[in-house]
Design an enzyme around this catalytic site. Structure first.
Site, mmCIF file in Angstrom:
data_model
loop_
_atom_site.group_PDB
_atom_site.id
_atom_site.type_symbol
_atom_site.label_atom_id
_atom_site.label_comp_id
_atom_site.label_asym_id
_atom_site.label_seq_id
_atom_site.Cartn_x
_atom_site.Cartn_y
_atom_site.Cartn_z
ATOM 1 N N ILE A 70 6.337 -4.858 -1.281
ATOM 2 C CA ILE A 70 5.033 -5.073 -1.152
ATOM 3 C C ILE A 70 4.626 -6.435 -1.109
ATOM 4 O O ILE A 70 4.055 -6.907 -2.303
ATOM 5 C CB ILE A 70 4.235 -4.392 -2.072
ATOM 6 C CG1 ILE A 70 4.742 -2.630 -2.121
ATOM 7 C CG2 ILE A 70 2.620 -4.236 -1.551
ATOM 8 C CD1 ILE A 70 3.780 -1.985 -3.232
ATOM 9 N N PRO A 71 5.289 -7.213 -0.147
ATOM 10 C CA PRO A 71 4.608 -8.871 -0.442
ATOM 11 C C PRO A 71 3.263 -8.815 -0.402
ATOM 12 O O PRO A 71 2.606 -8.192 0.529
ATOM 13 C CB PRO A 71 5.156 -9.327 0.903
ATOM 14 C CG PRO A 71 5.810 -8.396 1.731
ATOM 15 C CD PRO A 71 5.865 -7.023 1.060
ATOM 16 N N HIS A 72 2.565 -9.727 -1.011
ATOM 17 C CA HIS A 72 1.102 -9.892 -1.228
ATOM 18 C C HIS A 72 0.819 -11.144 -2.001
ATOM 19 O O HIS A 72 1.519 -11.886 -2.455
ATOM 20 C CB HIS A 72 0.539 -8.596 -2.090
ATOM 21 C CG HIS A 72 1.144 -8.679 -3.558
ATOM 22 N ND1 HIS A 72 2.224 -7.973 -3.903
ATOM 23 C CD2 HIS A 72 0.616 -9.274 -4.655
ATOM 24 C CE1 HIS A 72 2.392 -8.081 -5.232
ATOM 25 N NE2 HIS A 72 1.409 -8.900 -5.512
ATOM 26 N N ALA A 73 -0.453 -11.629 -1.795
ATOM 27 C CA ALA A 73 -1.004 -12.724 -2.493
ATOM 28 C C ALA A 73 -2.565 -12.855 -2.162
ATOM 29 O O ALA A 73 -3.185 -12.119 -1.282
ATOM 30 C CB ALA A 73 -0.467 -14.002 -1.576
#
Length: 687
Positions: A597-600
């Site tokens: 779950i890449p996130h920012a």
């Protein structure tokens, strides 16, 4: 007692509703509260018989005060709170800085307004030049409601303009001299009510005035000189709420002393507030007193409305006098009396008009003085109603007129305004997250140093910080922090920020060595508390891919960003990509069992965006369990606005926690089947 508690409940709800309605129509909430008091008071609906209450909820009491002594006593306490807070809000430094201009403007408005109100009332009473009624009606034309004018000036960002500062300083003069005049006139009215008083000597007037002024100035000077010592003693208590309680106790004590001396209680309360206004506990007291103010002050204004008997206006003579008194004494005399000195002091015609109009609104102080008059038997119901009418007309007329003059671009002075010695020290950190973290660290450091911190504006993140003679304002802005302070305190601010950064870096270093994050990542979902989620709200079908082609972590992230752009272009694609990769470099978002779950949080988007991609063959995403990742969610949300970022992360983790859900997702043959699989997973979790 049953009557009283029910009355209080009704008053609080009526005040809230009527105040909200008044503000909706651009009127001060005070006007709505007074109107509510008139409506539910004993002269109208309050005395109507009800089941179990044959005399009504607010029965009419005999005497000058038509409400119960208990209710009127609570209103008196409210007036003490109001004047105590008014004293706290008085800016002594500004008062001294603009003392000359403010004094002349204030004295001009005071003299002309008092003279007009006094003369009009005396003539209407048949030439009763020595009557207490004429003196009180003259006095009621004096005070200015600085809160109403300050709100208009603030909305137009003119609060620190020459006109704005002069109005505020003159309003302070008005209030101070008005309060002194209350003491003089209360004492004088007592003399005038004695049989044979019509032959009193002016020596009596001078003696009463000297006693009132001497007592006021004596206690004020003593309070200001001893303010630091009083503050230190109060701070020994430690608990902020208890400090406020004891400070208010001092206000009550001083109010009682002034009352015992034959002066008005509100003078003592104002003196106590004024004494503590330049101490470091000022904002703490205002903050801690707010709940008390919110409870008591509406009671005061509603009770003041209850004292108005509309039947007094059945007489055309009373209505006619009320309108003449309000327009001539309350508006015209105050405007001219303030504007003419301003014109002589270097203001242009426009600037003088602004100053004059700004001094016109009346408010709480007028009603407090009128309450003293009717409570002491010096004012009749008719004259009290006239005072309320004047307050209403001046308060409604002034704000729109002032706004119109402020919109005119012309300068209001013929002189160059004096410059403030305050400076703004700016720190730019390039990130809203860093700014927020550092603000919290700075406030903690200041608290540890013994500073008192008051959140002046939650919306603008404005903090007023004070300790002894040090005063500064901190504002957390997007990606940075601004300090407003005297130039002498800049060195202190630089050291404060430097040490706070060092402390934060030390904390982050220790956090990096903390062993819990991997453990937390393996336990992010609690079996007994599944989460539900509205997938259709955040995940669009065009942002779903069944076959990602990239074979590297960075490639997967860029391909997912392409999906977001395919659904709707990102505002700042490069910034979003940079922030997602930066977050990934801190710690991989590769979870267990093939999920990543890449996130920012980023400034590159204005709303939360979500994309989903499948890579059946698997891609090395540096997952916690070392296995290739096959299900990828990309989540980005704005860093400067609220959004359910963590809730979405939790929903994704919860939906894919079970192997059955992951298999169903990977077996999907279309974007719609992917969406259906996610919805079914949520429904199973709910069941």
């Amino acid at each position: 007692m049953t009557y009283l508690v029910v009355e209080l409940a009704l008053i609080l709800f009526a005040a809230h509703g009527a105040g909200h309605l008044a503000r909706r129509y651009k009127l001060p909430g005070v006007m709505g509260e007074i109107g509510a008091g008139i409506l539910i008071g004993p002269h109208l609906l309050g005395s109507l018989p009800l089941p179990l209450l044959p005399r009504g909820l607010f029965p009419l009491h005999a005497g000058e005060i038509p409400v119960s002594p208990e209710l009127y006593g609570l209103a008196t306490i409210a007036s003490i709170i109001l004047l105590f807070l008014s004293g706290l809000e008085t800016d002594i430094k500004m008062f001294l800085r603009f003392a000359l201009k403010g004094s002349l403007v204030g004295l001009g408005g005071l003299a002309m307004a008092f003279g007009a109100g006094y003369a009009l009332t005396a003539i209407w009473l048949g030439g009763a030049w020595l009557s207490p009624q004429a003196l009180f009606l003259g006095l009621l034309c004096v005070p200015t409601s600085v809160g109403i004018t300050a709100r208009v000036l603030s909305e137009h960002r003119k609060i620190d303009s020459p006109e704005g500062v002069t109005i505020l300083a003159a309003a302070v003069i008005d209030d101070v001299l008005g309060i002194i005049l209350v003491a003089v006139i209360v004492g004088l009215a007592g003399v005038l009510t004695v049989p044979g008083a019509e032959s009193f000597q002016w020596k009596t007037v001078s003696t009463i005035a000297a006693q009132a002024f001497g007592m006021w100035i004596g206690f004020t000077l003593a309070g200001i000189l001893l303010s630091r010592q009083i503050s230190r003693v109060l701070k020994l208590v430690k608990a902020p709420s208890q400090i406020a309680v004891l400070a208010f106790g001092l206000a009550l004590l001083l109010a009682g002393i002034f009352e015992a001396a034959g002066l008005a209680m509100i003078i003592g309360a104002y003196v106590m507030g004024l004494s503590l206004s330049n101490t470091d506990i000022n904002y703490l007291l205002q903050e801690q007193m707010e709940p008390l103010q919110r409870f008591f002050v509406p009671i005061f204004f509603v009770v003041m409305g209850m004292l108005v008997d509309l039947r007094a206006f059945a007489s055309p003579q009373v209505i006619g006098f009320g309108l003449v008194y309000a327009l001539a004494g309350g508006v015209a005399a105050k405007l001219l009396g303030s504007a003419l000195p301003a014109r002589l002091l270097g203001f242009t015609n426009l600037g003088s008009l602004r100053v004059g109009i700004g001094m016109v609104p009346r408010g709480e102080v007028v009603l407090i003085i009128a309450g003293i008059g009717i409570g002491s038997g010096f004012l009749s119901q008719e004259l009290f109603g006239v005072a309320v009418l004047m307050t209403l007309i001046s308060t409604v007329m002034a704000p729109p007129l002032l706004e119109k003059t402020l919109k005119h671009p012309a300068r209001g002075t013929t002189f160059e305004p004096p410059r403030d010695d305050s400076v703004i020290t700016r720190f730019d950190f390039g990130s809203n997250r860093i700014s927020t973290m550092l603000t919290a660290e700075i406030l903690k450091t200041l608290g540890d140093e013994g500073f008192f911190i008051h959140l002046g504006s939650h919306r603008e993140q404005l903090y007023q910080i004070r300790k002894d003679s040090v005063f500064m304002i901190l504002q957390a802005v997007s990606r940075g922090i601004h300090f407003t302070s005297p130039k002498k305190d800049v060195t202190f601010i630089n050291n404060l920020v430097y040490e706070s950064i060092v402390n934060l870096q030390y904390t982050v270093t220790r956090l990096k060595n903390f062993s819990a994050p991997p453990e937390l990542r393996t336990q992010r979902v609690e079996e007994s508390s599944p989460m539900t989620f509205e997938w259709n709200r955040y995940l669009a079908l065009p942002a779903i891919s069944l076959n990602l082609t990239a074979t590297t972590k960075d490639g997967i992230i860029r391909e997912l960003l392409d999906l977001l752009e395919q659904e709707h272009p990102l505002e700042k694609r490069k910034i979003v990509e940079k922030d997602v990769l930066a977050r990934e470099s801190i710690m991989s978002t590769g979870m267990q069992e093939g999920v990543a779950i890449p996130h920012a949080r980023t400034s590159g988007t204005s709303r939360l965006r979500l994309a989903l991609g499948l890579a059946p063959e698997g891609v090395d995403f540096q997952a916690l369990d070392g296995k290739p990742s096959r299900i990828f969610f990309l989540l980005v949300s704005p860093d400067h606005e609220s959004s359910p970022h963590l809730q979405v992360l939790a929903a994704i983790s919860g939906a894919l926690h079970k192997e059955e859900a992951r298999k169903q997702l990977l077996a999907s043959r279309s974007a719609r089947e992917v969406m259906q699989a996610l919805l079914e997973s949520s429904q199973r979790g709910r069941a």
